[in-house]
Scaffold this active site. Structure first.
Site, short mmCIF file in Angstrom:
data_model
loop_
_atom_site.label_atom_id
_atom_site.label_comp_id
_atom_site.label_asym_id
_atom_site.label_seq_id
_atom_site.Cartn_x
_atom_site.Cartn_y
_atom_site.Cartn_z
N CYS A 2 69.39 -5.71 75.06
CA CYS A 2 69.45 -4.46 75.81
C CYS A 2 69.18 -4.75 77.29
O CYS A 2 68.43 -5.65 77.64
CB CYS A 2 68.43 -3.41 75.35
SG CYS A 2 68.61 -2.99 73.62
N ARG A 27 73.94 -8.05 78.04
CA ARG A 27 72.71 -8.06 77.24
C ARG A 27 72.82 -7.19 75.99
O ARG A 27 71.94 -7.20 75.13
CB ARG A 27 71.53 -7.57 78.09
CG ARG A 27 71.28 -8.41 79.31
CD ARG A 27 70.14 -7.84 80.12
NE ARG A 27 68.91 -7.88 79.37
CZ ARG A 27 68.07 -8.91 79.36
NH1 ARG A 27 68.33 -9.97 80.09
NH2 ARG A 27 66.98 -8.88 78.66
N TRP A 75 71.76 -2.97 72.51
CA TRP A 75 72.12 -3.83 71.37
C TRP A 75 71.24 -3.33 70.23
O TRP A 75 70.02 -3.51 70.23
CB TRP A 75 71.81 -5.29 71.69
CG TRP A 75 72.31 -6.25 70.65
CD1 TRP A 75 73.56 -6.79 70.56
CD2 TRP A 75 71.56 -6.81 69.56
NE1 TRP A 75 73.64 -7.63 69.48
CE2 TRP A 75 72.43 -7.66 68.85
CE3 TRP A 75 70.24 -6.67 69.12
CZ2 TRP A 75 72.02 -8.38 67.72
CZ3 TRP A 75 69.84 -7.38 67.99
CH2 TRP A 75 70.73 -8.22 67.31
N ASN A 99 63.52 -1.86 76.24
CA ASN A 99 64.08 -3.11 75.72
C ASN A 99 62.97 -3.81 74.96
O ASN A 99 61.88 -3.99 75.51
CB ASN A 99 64.58 -3.98 76.88
CG ASN A 99 64.97 -5.38 76.44
OD1 ASN A 99 65.40 -5.57 75.31
ND2 ASN A 99 64.81 -6.35 77.31
N GLY A 100 63.25 -4.17 73.70
CA GLY A 100 62.22 -4.85 72.91
C GLY A 100 62.12 -4.20 71.54
O GLY A 100 63.03 -3.46 71.13
N GLU A 478 78.68 -27.35 67.94
CA GLU A 478 78.82 -26.43 69.07
C GLU A 478 80.24 -25.83 69.10
O GLU A 478 80.42 -24.64 69.35
CB GLU A 478 78.51 -27.18 70.38
CG GLU A 478 78.78 -26.42 71.66
CD GLU A 478 78.03 -25.09 71.78
OE1 GLU A 478 77.16 -24.80 70.95
OE2 GLU A 478 78.38 -24.33 72.71
N LYS A 482 81.12 -21.86 68.93
CA LYS A 482 81.90 -21.23 70.01
C LYS A 482 83.11 -20.50 69.43
O LYS A 482 83.40 -19.37 69.80
CB LYS A 482 82.33 -22.32 70.99
CG LYS A 482 82.44 -21.90 72.40
CD LYS A 482 81.20 -22.14 73.23
CE LYS A 482 79.99 -21.43 72.70
NZ LYS A 482 78.77 -21.74 73.38
N GLU A 485 82.00 -17.34 67.39
CA GLU A 485 81.40 -16.20 68.09
C GLU A 485 82.40 -15.40 68.91
O GLU A 485 82.22 -14.20 69.09
CB GLU A 485 80.18 -16.60 68.93
CG GLU A 485 80.45 -17.35 70.20
CD GLU A 485 79.16 -17.55 71.04
OE1 GLU A 485 79.08 -18.58 71.69
OE2 GLU A 485 78.27 -16.69 71.04
N HIS A 501 81.98 -34.82 49.75
CA HIS A 501 80.93 -34.45 48.80
C HIS A 501 80.99 -32.97 48.43
O HIS A 501 80.01 -32.43 47.93
CB HIS A 501 79.55 -34.83 49.36
CG HIS A 501 79.42 -36.31 49.56
ND1 HIS A 501 79.29 -37.19 48.52
CD2 HIS A 501 79.47 -37.06 50.68
CE1 HIS A 501 79.23 -38.43 48.98
NE2 HIS A 501 79.35 -38.37 50.30
N LYS A 600 73.75 -11.49 75.13
CA LYS A 600 73.51 -12.76 75.82
C LYS A 600 72.09 -13.26 75.64
O LYS A 600 71.84 -14.43 75.41
CB LYS A 600 73.82 -12.56 77.31
CG LYS A 600 73.62 -13.78 78.17
CD LYS A 600 74.76 -14.74 77.98
CE LYS A 600 74.64 -15.98 78.82
NZ LYS A 600 75.51 -17.05 78.30
O1 M6R Z 1 69.18 -18.16 76.53
P1 M6R Z 1 69.10 -19.20 75.47
O2 M6R Z 1 69.71 -20.49 75.91
O3 M6R Z 1 67.72 -19.40 74.94
O4 M6R Z 1 69.98 -18.63 74.29
C1 M6R Z 1 70.05 -19.31 73.07
C2 M6R Z 1 71.21 -18.82 72.24
O5 M6R Z 1 71.07 -17.46 71.95
C3 M6R Z 1 72.55 -19.04 72.95
O6 M6R Z 1 72.72 -20.38 73.29
C4 M6R Z 1 73.73 -18.59 72.07
O7 M6R Z 1 73.80 -19.37 70.93
C5 M6R Z 1 75.01 -18.64 72.88
N1 M6R Z 1 75.38 -17.34 73.30
C6 M6R Z 1 76.17 -19.20 72.15
O8 M6R Z 1 77.27 -19.32 72.99
#
Ligand code: M6R
Length: 605
Positions: A2, A27, A75, A99-100, A478, A482, A485, A501, A600
């Site tokens: 948020c 956010r 969010w 937020n929280g 990774e 990517k 997501e 396996h 984010k």
């Molecule tokens: O802000 P941070 O690096 O701590 O965030 C960690 C993850 O939430 C972040 O890397 C997330 O996996 C990415 N959005 C993926 O692209």
């Protein structure tokens, strides 16, 4: 998660708040709302499900000259995506954004008999109701009383109907920054919404009550004492947080990687050797360590895995990489000789922050690799190595990832030097190669057209597999994250040798398998695994170093990174896997920068 914002000043607030919410939208973006407080007509409140754009349209025809207000982009955590659950929430004479997470909101609802007056399913409205219940004209006293009852994390912006021109704010854990400037004051979840007004700002101290007005910001601790917060100055401007001619932030950020890498490593190279003197990082933390624990989430954790591969192979020092949300609850084996490296772009990820605290409580020194200056993780760490990626807006992390890897490489080099494991000449050679990694990324970005073709091929596939060995396996993890997501395609990363396996049962005609085989030492082994899937009908895309040419018996498509030592191939490989995900999402017509269900900055458990 948020994003929250508050503005009070000499300008109409509504549009300022909505523009600020657009900066904070990464956010959270399932619904948004604003509330402005007019001294004559009271609170005007508008909420809308969907992105901030929907709110903007809905509020466009509403004329209000009110110059004080708060806004929120959500969010969802408690309660579905509805207008009722969107913020701000009003109860009686109080309107708030939050937020929280308020962990004890149910208990508070019961204890104070609030059930019948609540209109939403949110934890936030309970806070609004309590503030209204206790309010007798003194905002400070009321906020203090309510905050004493709350368990959990919160950043709150509060309007009281009878306090025109004033916003009250308080936080615990969830981030907020604030700035006073000529003509007003602003407060927000992060700097991107503040920087248009002022380059000077402060991080809102936890458990302090702020009163924002047109003439400035008063900060008081919970004993009523006035506090002067430390003023910081931001070193980037708003254009860094805009698209700059690119169709999406993600593509812009992918393109920014060579420059971000340069900004991160160049100031730390003195006479060809890595130095953290300017960062204030004491060599003693390297001298005395027996092992390293790297803690992070998501992409940041994958950067940690690359670090592990390098440090273990080059220095023979044991490294474990821990998922922060697991680490928190497992009583980890750590002592004073363990160096904990915490990796986070935002510096606000709650799981990572809590893991950091556990490490510290066990006597481990904490060195964090963080992008956002002054963030909570940076402040809580013993030492910080700031990456200089600049603001990363796209939810999918790209440039933050490669600079995190570069920071890991700098740490490995310094560690090897301090411990006498590597000679000065070896470290110099290593640093020269690291300095050239930006050029490898530039060349890869320039050849992005062939990557677009791969995306077109996989965009309709229900499943995609990434395979690799060693460091290329960590890159596969990774790559898979990517792709999932932002393209919503089911994707799995597998250690190439592990497929047989079980998972190889999923390989059928035309299933895309992307094999990352940039590590020369295991190249032949990966090619054997590639043949195994190819002979079962897979459509194989091979990512290798230049000079390794394979025919159609092995792969259907080959993409090459510039020739380099295996450990430096990761930088160019990262560009390829980011572009595959980007072009696939774009080809599917999806919202690349704001994928569904995500935010984010993950500030909930
Ligand atoms: O802000 P941070 O690096 O701590 O965030 C960690 C993850 O939430 C972040 O890397 C997330 O996996 C990415 N959005 C993926 O692209």
């Amino acid at each position: 998660m948020c994003g929250i914002i508050g503005y009070t000043g000499d300008q109409p607030a509504k549009d300022i708040l909505i523009n600020g919410l657009k900066q904070l939208e990464y956010r959270g973006y399932d619904s948004a709302g604003v509330a402005v407080l007019d001294p004559d007509t009271g609170v005007f409140l508008k909420k809308k499900t969907g992105k901030v754009e929907e709110l903007e349209k809905a509020a466009a025809s509403e004329e209000t000259k009110a110059t004080c207000g708060i806004g929120h982009t959500r969010w969802a955590t408690h309660g579905g995506v509805t207008e009722e659950n969107a913020h701000p929430h009003s109860q009686g004479s109080v309107t708030i954004c939050h937020n929280g997470i308020i962990e004890n909101y149910k208990e508070l609802t019961t204890e104070y008999g609030l059930k019948n007056i609540l209109k939403s399913e949110t934890d936030t409205e309970v806070v609004a109701a309590l503030l209204d219940k206790f309010y007798e004209g003194d905002p400070y006293k009321t906020i203090k009383k309510v905050v004493d009852l709350l368990a959990g994390s919160f950043a709150l912006c509060i309007l009281f109907d009878d306090q025109p021109g004033k916003i009250f704010a308080i936080r615990n854990v969830s981030p907020m920054v604030a700035a006073a400037f000529d003509g007003g004051s602003i407060i927000a979840s992060d700097l991107t919404a503040v920087i248009n007004f002022s380059k000077k700002y402060f991080v809102v101290p936890e458990y302090h009550i702020l009163t924002l007005s047109e003439s400035g910001i008063a900060v008081q601790d919970l004993k009523g004492r006035a506090v002067e917060p430390e003023i910081l100055e931001v070193n980037w401007d708003i254009t860094s947080a805009q698209k700059g001619g690119f169709p999406h932030y993600m593509l812009k950020e992918i393109n920014e990687q060579p420059a971000a890498l340069e900004r991160t490593i160049a100031p730390r190279i003195h006479d060809g050797l890595p130095s953290f003197e300017d960062d204030g990082i004491d060599d003693d933390i390297f001298k005395n360590l027996s092992n390293i624990v790297i803690v992070a989430c998501g992409t940041a954790m994958h950067a940690g895995m690359v670090g592990k591969s390098l440090i273990e192979a080059k220095l023979r020092i044991p490294v474990t990489v821990e998922i922060a949300s697991e680490f928190r609850y497992k009583d980890p084996i750590i002592d004073e000789r363990t160096l904990t490296i915490v990796v986070s772009q935002s510096g606000e990820t709650i799981d990572t922050l809590e893991a950091l605290k556990i490490s510290k409580s066990k006597g481990s020194k904490v060195l964090s690799i963080v992008n956002v200056k002054g963030s909570t993780i940076a402040r809580e760490s013993d030492y910080v190595l700031y990456t200089h990626a600049g603001p990363e807006i796209a939810v999918a992390s790209t440039k933050a990832y490669t600079v995190q890897i570069s920071a890991m490489y700098l740490i490995a080099a310094r560690l090897g030097l301090v411990k006498g494991i590597l000679s000065e000449d070896e470290v110099r050679e290593f640093i020269t190669k690291l300095s050239n990694a930006g050029e490898l990324m530039t060349r890869t970005i320039e050849a992005s057209d062939e990557i677009r073709h791969v995306a077109n091929h996989i965009k309709n596939a229900p499943d995609v597999f990434y395979i690799g060995r060693g460091i290329d396996y960590t890159m596969s993890l990774e790559a898979s994250l990517k792709l999932k997501e932002i393209s919503y395609i089911h994707c799995e990363a597998y250690a190439a040798g592990e497929l047989k396996h079980g998972t190889i049962a999923l390989i059928a005609e035309q299933v895309p398998v992307i094999a990352i085989a940039t590590d020369e030492s295991v190249y032949a082994k990966v090619i054997s695994n590639v043949r195994e899937v190819k002979s079962r009908g897979a459509y194989v895309i091979l990512i290798s170093q230049e000079g390794k040419v394979e025919n159609s018996e092995v792969c259907d498509k080959q993409i090459c990174i510039p020739k380099t030592d295996s450990e430096f191939g990761v930088f160019a490989t990262a560009v390829i896997l980011q572009l595959i995900a980007y072009y696939t999402s774009d080809a599917k017509g999806l919202d690349v920068d704001k994928p569904r269900n995500l935010a984010k900055s993950v500030t909930v458990e």
